[in-house]
Design a protein around this motif. Structure first.
Motif, mmCIF file in Angstrom:
data_model
loop_
_atom_site.group_PDB
_atom_site.id
_atom_site.type_symbol
_atom_site.label_atom_id
_atom_site.label_comp_id
_atom_site.label_asym_id
_atom_site.label_seq_id
_atom_site.Cartn_x
_atom_site.Cartn_y
_atom_site.Cartn_z
ATOM 1 N N GLU A 88 0.884 -1.107 -0.140
ATOM 2 C CA GLU A 88 -0.100 0.152 0.014
ATOM 3 C C GLU A 88 0.770 1.276 0.197
ATOM 4 O OE1 GLU A 88 -2.879 1.078 3.215
ATOM 5 O OE2 GLU A 88 -4.071 -0.428 2.078
ATOM 6 N N ASP A 89 0.611 2.048 -0.921
ATOM 7 C CA ASP A 89 1.541 3.226 -1.021
ATOM 8 C C ASP A 89 3.121 2.873 -1.037
ATOM 9 O OD1 ASP A 89 -0.723 4.901 -1.097
ATOM 10 O OD2 ASP A 89 -0.753 5.094 0.996
ATOM 11 N N GLY A 90 3.258 1.747 -1.759
ATOM 12 C CA GLY A 90 4.968 1.508 -1.803
ATOM 13 C C GLY A 90 5.446 0.918 -0.571
ATOM 14 N N LYS A 91 4.732 0.320 0.506
ATOM 15 C CA LYS A 91 5.009 0.175 1.698
ATOM 16 C C LYS A 91 4.418 -1.039 1.987
ATOM 17 C CE LYS A 91 6.408 3.873 4.460
ATOM 18 N NZ LYS A 91 6.453 4.641 5.530
ATOM 19 N N LYS A 92 4.888 -2.320 2.646
ATOM 20 C CA LYS A 92 4.479 -3.608 2.912
ATOM 21 C C LYS A 92 3.709 -3.311 4.121
ATOM 22 C CE LYS A 92 5.667 -8.529 2.600
ATOM 23 N NZ LYS A 92 6.966 -9.186 2.669
ATOM 24 N N VAL A 93 2.359 -3.745 4.254
ATOM 25 C CA VAL A 93 1.517 -3.565 5.650
ATOM 26 C C VAL A 93 0.894 -4.799 5.791
ATOM 27 C CG1 VAL A 93 1.082 -1.030 5.231
ATOM 28 C CG2 VAL A 93 -0.458 -2.616 4.181
ATOM 29 N N ARG A 94 0.482 -5.189 7.156
ATOM 30 C CA ARG A 94 -0.148 -6.134 7.608
ATOM 31 C C ARG A 94 -1.605 -6.031 7.647
ATOM 32 N NH1 ARG A 94 1.897 -7.789 13.483
ATOM 33 N NH2 ARG A 94 1.127 -5.594 14.082
ATOM 34 N N VAL A 95 -2.244 -6.871 7.148
ATOM 35 C CA VAL A 95 -3.607 -6.903 6.953
ATOM 36 C C VAL A 95 -4.403 -8.202 7.467
ATOM 37 C CG1 VAL A 95 -5.408 -6.949 5.280
ATOM 38 C CG2 VAL A 95 -3.187 -6.041 4.508
ATOM 39 N N ALA A 96 -5.650 -7.746 8.371
ATOM 40 C CA ALA A 96 -6.328 -8.761 8.777
ATOM 41 C C ALA A 96 -7.119 -9.553 7.844
ATOM 42 C CB ALA A 96 -7.327 -8.109 9.829
ATOM 43 N N LYS A 97 -6.904 -10.991 7.756
ATOM 44 C CA LYS A 97 -7.595 -11.819 6.861
ATOM 45 C C LYS A 97 -9.178 -11.465 6.706
ATOM 46 C CE LYS A 97 -4.220 -14.142 4.905
ATOM 47 N NZ LYS A 97 -4.050 -14.633 3.483
#
Length: 103
Positions: A88-97
């Motif tokens: 997201e916006d060039g950054k790797k982010v953690r996402v709740a499944k």
């Protein structure tokens, strides 16, 4: 050895094993062993000899590591979820499944 998505400071719940259902904050991650130390979970008794730092000695309680596969992240609404990642916006982010929200 798989990289854990659970990080230090996360609120987690134990989903398998003797301590199933207990919750706590992650104090430390042991990357090479794929284990985490969770506050007030998997407590062990350690017998200590008297020393300069602990002149009394005796039996002390401390947290033992628990495998990260037995832990699940607790979201803001109090439910457990698995974690994924996305860019997201060039950054790797953690996402709740479950909810697909960024953590």
């Amino acid at each position: 050895m798989k990289r854990s998505r659970i990080k230090k400071g996360d609120q987690v719940r134990v989903i398998a094993g003797d301590h199933k259902g207990k919750e706590g904050k992650v104090l430390d991650i042991l990357v090479k062993k794929d284990k985490a130390i969770v506050e007030e979970v998997n407590m062990i008794s350690k017998h200590q000899k008297p020393s300069a730092t602990n002149p009394q000695g005796g039996i002390t309680k401390k947290e033992a590591p628990i495998h990260v596969s037995n832990l699940s992240l607790i979201t803001k609404d109090g439910k457990t979820t698995r974690l994924g990642t996305k860019i997201e916006d060039g950054k790797k982010v953690r996402v709740a499944k479950k909810t697909n929200e960024v953590i």
